[in-house]
Design a protein around this motif. Structure first.
Motif, PDB file in Angstrom:
ATOM      1  N   ASP A   1      -5.108   2.647  -3.815  1.00 32.94           N
ATOM      2  CA  ASP A   1      -3.787   3.440  -3.562  1.00 32.94           C
ATOM      3  C   ASP A   1      -2.525   2.304  -3.433  1.00 32.94           C
ATOM      4  O   ASP A   1      -1.448   3.191  -3.302  1.00 32.94           O
ATOM      5  CB  ASP A   1      -3.889   4.310  -2.094  1.00 32.94           C
ATOM      6  CG  ASP A   1      -4.037   3.323  -1.232  1.00 32.94           C
ATOM      7  OD1 ASP A   1      -4.410   2.140  -1.183  1.00 32.94           O
ATOM      8  OD2 ASP A   1      -3.748   3.567   0.187  1.00 32.94           O
ATOM      9  N   GLY A   2      -2.773   1.155  -3.609  1.00 34.83           N
ATOM     10  CA  GLY A   2      -1.392   0.088  -3.504  1.00 34.83           C
ATOM     11  C   GLY A   2      -1.205  -0.507  -5.009  1.00 34.83           C
ATOM     12  O   GLY A   2      -2.008  -0.485  -5.901  1.00 34.83           O
ATOM     13  N   VAL A   3      -0.365  -1.457  -4.667  1.00 33.71           N
ATOM     14  CA  VAL A   3       0.172  -2.194  -5.798  1.00 33.71           C
ATOM     15  C   VAL A   3       0.213  -3.757  -5.582  1.00 33.71           C
ATOM     16  O   VAL A   3       0.602  -4.025  -4.586  1.00 33.71           O
ATOM     17  CB  VAL A   3       1.609  -1.756  -6.659  1.00 33.71           C
ATOM     18  CG1 VAL A   3       2.044  -2.566  -7.634  1.00 33.71           C
ATOM     19  CG2 VAL A   3       1.345  -0.081  -7.065  1.00 33.71           C
TER      20      VAL A   3
ATOM     21  N   ARG B   1      -2.655  -2.800 -10.226  1.00 32.69           N
ATOM     22  CA  ARG B   1      -3.282  -1.706  -9.605  1.00 32.69           C
ATOM     23  C   ARG B   1      -4.348  -2.325  -8.723  1.00 32.69           C
ATOM     24  O   ARG B   1      -5.162  -3.121  -9.001  1.00 32.69           O
ATOM     25  CB  ARG B   1      -3.805  -0.692 -10.487  1.00 32.69           C
ATOM     26  CG  ARG B   1      -4.360   0.594  -9.545  1.00 32.69           C
ATOM     27  CD  ARG B   1      -4.821   1.798 -10.446  1.00 32.69           C
ATOM     28  NE  ARG B   1      -6.076   1.227 -11.150  1.00 32.69           N
ATOM     29  CZ  ARG B   1      -5.882   1.043 -12.459  1.00 32.69           C
ATOM     30  NH1 ARG B   1      -4.899   1.285 -13.179  1.00 32.69           N
ATOM     31  NH2 ARG B   1      -7.062   0.923 -13.298  1.00 32.69           N
ATOM     32  N   GLY B   2      -4.447  -1.949  -7.321  1.00 30.89           N
ATOM     33  CA  GLY B   2      -5.281  -2.309  -6.316  1.00 30.89           C
ATOM     34  C   GLY B   2      -6.662  -2.033  -6.703  1.00 30.89           C
ATOM     35  O   GLY B   2      -7.020  -0.978  -7.269  1.00 30.89           O
ATOM     36  N   LYS B   3      -7.703  -2.794  -6.184  1.00 29.78           N
ATOM     37  CA  LYS B   3      -9.138  -2.452  -6.472  1.00 29.78           C
ATOM     38  C   LYS B   3      -9.951  -1.818  -5.141  1.00 29.78           C
ATOM     39  O   LYS B   3      -9.072  -2.045  -4.316  1.00 29.78           O
ATOM     40  CB  LYS B   3      -9.854  -3.769  -6.965  1.00 29.78           C
ATOM     41  CG  LYS B   3      -9.203  -4.521  -8.357  1.00 29.78           C
ATOM     42  CD  LYS B   3     -10.334  -5.314  -8.741  1.00 29.78           C
ATOM     43  CE  LYS B   3      -9.968  -6.197  -9.956  1.00 29.78           C
ATOM     44  NZ  LYS B   3     -10.815  -7.237 -10.129  1.00 29.78           N
ATOM     45  N   GLY B   4     -10.573  -1.028  -5.657  1.00 26.89           N
ATOM     46  CA  GLY B   4     -11.606  -0.234  -4.556  1.00 26.89           C
ATOM     47  C   GLY B   4     -10.794   0.426  -3.440  1.00 26.89           C
ATOM     48  O   GLY B   4     -10.198   1.103  -3.992  1.00 26.89           O
ATOM     49  N   SER B   5     -10.980  -0.054  -2.354  1.00 22.82           N
ATOM     50  CA  SER B   5     -10.454   0.535  -0.958  1.00 22.82           C
ATOM     51  C   SER B   5      -8.962   0.547  -1.027  1.00 22.82           C
ATOM     52  O   SER B   5      -8.226   1.080  -0.510  1.00 22.82           O
ATOM     53  CB  SER B   5     -10.785   0.162   0.238  1.00 22.82           C
ATOM     54  OG  SER B   5     -10.719  -1.240   0.380  1.00 22.82           O
ATOM     55  N   ARG B   6      -8.171  -0.543  -2.097  1.00 26.25           N
ATOM     56  CA  ARG B   6      -6.967  -0.724  -1.986  1.00 26.25           C
ATOM     57  C   ARG B   6      -6.543  -0.248  -3.347  1.00 26.25           C
ATOM     58  O   ARG B   6      -5.235  -0.512  -3.983  1.00 26.25           O
ATOM     59  CB  ARG B   6      -6.607  -2.067  -1.999  1.00 26.25           C
ATOM     60  CG  ARG B   6      -6.912  -2.971  -0.577  1.00 26.25           C
ATOM     61  CD  ARG B   6      -6.446  -4.238  -0.598  1.00 26.25           C
ATOM     62  NE  ARG B   6      -6.456  -4.918   0.450  1.00 26.25           N
ATOM     63  CZ  ARG B   6      -6.115  -6.169   0.825  1.00 26.25           C
ATOM     64  NH1 ARG B   6      -5.219  -6.714   0.073  1.00 26.25           N
ATOM     65  NH2 ARG B   6      -6.051  -6.670   2.046  1.00 26.25           N
TER      66      ARG B   6
ATOM     67  N   PRO C   1       4.555   2.966  -7.914  1.00 29.81           N
ATOM     68  CA  PRO C   1       5.035   1.867  -8.841  1.00 29.81           C
ATOM     69  C   PRO C   1       6.120   1.952  -9.318  1.00 29.81           C
ATOM     70  O   PRO C   1       7.036   0.900  -9.419  1.00 29.81           O
ATOM     71  CB  PRO C   1       3.903   1.704  -9.858  1.00 29.81           C
ATOM     72  CG  PRO C   1       3.110   2.784  -9.986  1.00 29.81           C
ATOM     73  CD  PRO C   1       3.239   3.434  -8.716  1.00 29.81           C
ATOM     74  N   SER C   2       6.706   3.083  -9.581  1.00 26.33           N
ATOM     75  CA  SER C   2       8.145   3.295  -9.706  1.00 26.33           C
ATOM     76  C   SER C   2       8.977   2.864  -8.873  1.00 26.33           C
ATOM     77  O   SER C   2       9.985   2.368  -9.319  1.00 26.33           O
ATOM     78  CB  SER C   2       8.536   4.934 -10.462  1.00 26.33           C
ATOM     79  OG  SER C   2       8.189   5.500  -9.363  1.00 26.33           O
ATOM     80  N   ILE C   3       8.763   3.231  -7.550  1.00 22.37           N
ATOM     81  CA  ILE C   3       9.631   2.786  -6.789  1.00 22.37           C
ATOM     82  C   ILE C   3       9.574   1.306  -6.235  1.00 22.37           C
ATOM     83  O   ILE C   3      10.807   0.691  -6.167  1.00 22.37           O
ATOM     84  CB  ILE C   3       9.085   3.407  -5.201  1.00 22.37           C
ATOM     85  CG1 ILE C   3       9.298   4.898  -5.480  1.00 22.37           C
ATOM     86  CG2 ILE C   3      10.092   3.026  -3.992  1.00 22.37           C
ATOM     87  CD1 ILE C   3       8.762   5.777  -4.357  1.00 22.37           C
ATOM     88  N   ILE C   4       8.392   0.646  -6.646  1.00 19.92           N
ATOM     89  CA  ILE C   4       8.438  -0.933  -6.356  1.00 19.92           C
ATOM     90  C   ILE C   4       8.962  -1.449  -7.350  1.00 19.92           C
ATOM     91  O   ILE C   4      10.014  -2.265  -7.429  1.00 19.92           O
ATOM     92  CB  ILE C   4       6.915  -1.362  -6.364  1.00 19.92           C
ATOM     93  CG1 ILE C   4       6.222  -0.414  -5.072  1.00 19.92           C
ATOM     94  CG2 ILE C   4       6.616  -2.758  -6.397  1.00 19.92           C
ATOM     95  CD1 ILE C   4       4.741  -1.057  -5.071  1.00 19.92           C
ATOM     96  N   SER C   5       9.168  -1.057  -8.665  1.00 20.09           N
ATOM     97  CA  SER C   5       9.778  -1.745 -10.003  1.00 20.09           C
ATOM     98  C   SER C   5      11.315  -1.581  -9.904  1.00 20.09           C
ATOM     99  O   SER C   5      11.932  -2.470 -10.312  1.00 20.09           O
ATOM    100  CB  SER C   5       9.166  -1.180 -11.069  1.00 20.09           C
ATOM    101  OG  SER C   5       9.368   0.271 -11.279  1.00 20.09           O
TER     102      SER C   5
ATOM    103  N   PRO D   1       0.783  -1.073  -0.071  1.00 16.44           N
ATOM    104  CA  PRO D   1       0.074   0.050  -0.135  1.00 16.44           C
ATOM    105  C   PRO D   1       0.775   1.371  -0.105  1.00 16.44           C
ATOM    106  O   PRO D   1       1.926   1.333   0.530  1.00 16.44           O
ATOM    107  CB  PRO D   1      -0.771  -0.369   1.211  1.00 16.44           C
ATOM    108  CG  PRO D   1       0.107  -0.997   2.137  1.00 16.44           C
ATOM    109  CD  PRO D   1       0.895  -1.926   1.324  1.00 16.44           C
ATOM    110  N   ASP D   2       0.184   2.504  -0.465  1.00 14.24           N
ATOM    111  CA  ASP D   2       0.852   3.538  -0.426  1.00 14.24           C
ATOM    112  C   ASP D   2       2.136   3.753  -0.936  1.00 14.24           C
ATOM    113  O   ASP D   2       3.270   4.516  -0.172  1.00 14.24           O
ATOM    114  CB  ASP D   2       0.785   4.307   1.113  1.00 14.24           C
ATOM    115  CG  ASP D   2      -0.780   4.313   1.681  1.00 14.24           C
ATOM    116  OD1 ASP D   2      -1.641   4.415   0.915  1.00 14.24           O
ATOM    117  OD2 ASP D   2      -0.738   3.971   3.053  1.00 14.24           O
TER     118      ASP D   2
END
Length: 452
Positions: free
Chosen positions: A158-160, A151-156, A108-112, A104-105
């Motif tokens: 904002d996360g990956v 990409r996360g769905k719904g309430s998520r 995606p560039s940081i995660i990749s 969460p939060d």
């Protein structure tokens, strides 16, 4: 023994309750009767309304997390940068694998960038596609898998979601890679490095022998559980070695590629000092390096490294249509199967040289300056180092073979210099600093040895 009666007003009639049966729970001592037979429970087990219960908080390991897009080790620009706009949600009806994690939060560039840095540290051959948010990976054991970002769905939203899906190969090394990659995606770089196995102390030294003797209550020969164990004799070891080498020979001569791969893996197992006895490793090393005891294994290794294919088999009894079908099958799977066979052939040569390096009585294998190792293998290894970008795993094994040969023979070192190994090492080192840390470290050490 006294009897205790419950007052009638405490029990309403069954007609008022509307029940046909009624169960009554009775605990002795609640209505003035005697206490139950037994030891009275200690007061410390009861609840104390005045003193709250203090539960110690668990101590968690501090994770070295960073939100920087740069490589935390070399501060280089990451190899894989995924924009938030290219991410898609998990498709409807698609089941995400167990080797996945929601972060969460985090951009995606940081995660990749974290994932690409982890793959670089573990020396995994990878092809990145930022447009599809996918990385196609293959580790040193030829295990293939994909790393996909969603990409996360719904309430998520904002996360990956980071998913790792295995495509081919064994699961043991895959789960080691997936655990390290998922931890790195969260920012934990401590588990990215491959697990190093500690070397056992040699029992030949005085200190190690004293430690072993002091730790044992009795000699090993007097342990009752080991008295019935029968040690194998030299003749039994020779028989087992001959059977193992014969199995490898038959597997390498089989017309099917999967059987050939099994044969090369069995050969690598015979060269492993932790799995086989010294006599077996010695005979397998001779078969790989010179072929004095088994020309089939030597010719298979030489053909895979020189031409990239196994030797041609006899054509007796095969029709033209069968031969045409076999050639078409070979062309179809040439890139995958022969690539794995070539990689295993390099592993076999490297393992055989590692054993010869420690065995003084086998140094004669490198004494002939006109042997295949001296005249043919060195130029092949230099060529493999030049092609490090297309096959980094083979380049790493070729680098280790050159390192072992140069440490054992000055003639090999001079021949490698004449073949242009220094230029190939520069190319391999440049690639390793960008993609593969193992190649970068080994090539740097070898270049220093040539300069010295």
């Amino acid at each position: 023994m006294s009897q205790h009666h419950v007052p009638e007003e405490a029990v309403p009639p069954l007609s008022q309750v509307g029940l046909k049966f009624r169960s009554v729970s009775y605990q002795p001592g609640e209505l003035g009767g005697p206490s139950p037979i037994g030891i009275k429970p200690p007061s410390m087990l009861g609840k104390s309304p005045c003193m709250p219960i203090s539960i110690p908080r668990p101590q968690f390991k501090r994770i070295n997390k960073t939100n920087s897009v740069l490589d935390p080790i070399s501060n280089n620009v990451p190899l894989w940068t995924v924009a938030k706009s290219v991410l898609t949600e998990v498709p409807e009806g698609y089941t995400v694998t167990r080797t996945s994690r929601f972060i969460p939060d985090t951009d995606p560039s940081i995660i990749s960038s974290r994932v690409s840095n982890a793959l670089k540290q573990r020396s995994v051959q990878t092809e990145y596609c930022s447009r599809k948010a996918k990385a196609i990976c293959m580790n040193a054991e030829m295990i293939k898998y994909h790393v996909q970002l969603y990409r996360g769905k719904g309430s998520r939203s904002d996360g990956v979601v980071v998913e790792i899906r295995r495509l081919d190969g064994s699961g043991r090394s895959f789960f080691q890679d997936s655990k390290a990659i998922l931890n790195a995606a969260e920012g934990d770089y401590d588990s990215c490095q491959p697990r190093q196995i500690k070397k056992r102390s040699s029992y030949g030294t005085c200190d190690a022998r004293q430690v072993v003797q002091s730790s044992l209550r009795r000699p090993v020969s007097e342990i009752s559980s080991l008295k019935k164990c029968k040690l194998s004799t030299h003749e039994e070891e020779k028989k087992a070695t001959a059977e193992g080498i014969d199995v490898v020979t038959r597997l390498l001569q089989d017309p099917y590629f999967d059987t050939n791969v099994m044969g090369m893996r069995a050969l690598c197992s015979l060269l492993n000092t932790q799995n086989a006895c010294t006599h077996t490793v010695s005979e397998a090393s001779k078969a790989v390096l010179c072929g004095s005891n088994n020309p089939v294994i030597f010719n298979s290794i030489a053909s895979l490294l020189e031409r990239g294919t196994l030797p041609r088999r006899g054509e007796c009894g095969s029709s033209s249509s069968t031969e045409t079908k076999k050639q078409a099958e070979e062309e179809k799977v040439d890139g995958e199967c022969y690539g794995e066979l070539r990689n295993l052939a390099l592993v076999a040569v490297s393992s055989a040289l590692a054993f010869v390096e420690k065995s003084e009585h086998n140094r004669y294998l490198l004494s002939d300056e006109k042997s295949w190792l001296m005249t043919t293998l060195i130029p092949i290894l230099v060529k493999i180092l030049d092609e490090v970008e297309s096959d980094p795993h083979c380049a790493y094994h070729a680098l280790m073979i050159v390192k072992k040969l140069c440490s054992m023979s000055d003639a090999v070192k001079s021949l490698a210099c004449e073949s242009g190994v220094h230029r190939s090492l520069v190319v391999a080192n440049s690639f390793g600093r960008q993609r593969c840390e193992k190649i970068a470290m080994e090539s740097s050490d070898l270049m220093k040895s040539f300069e010295g």
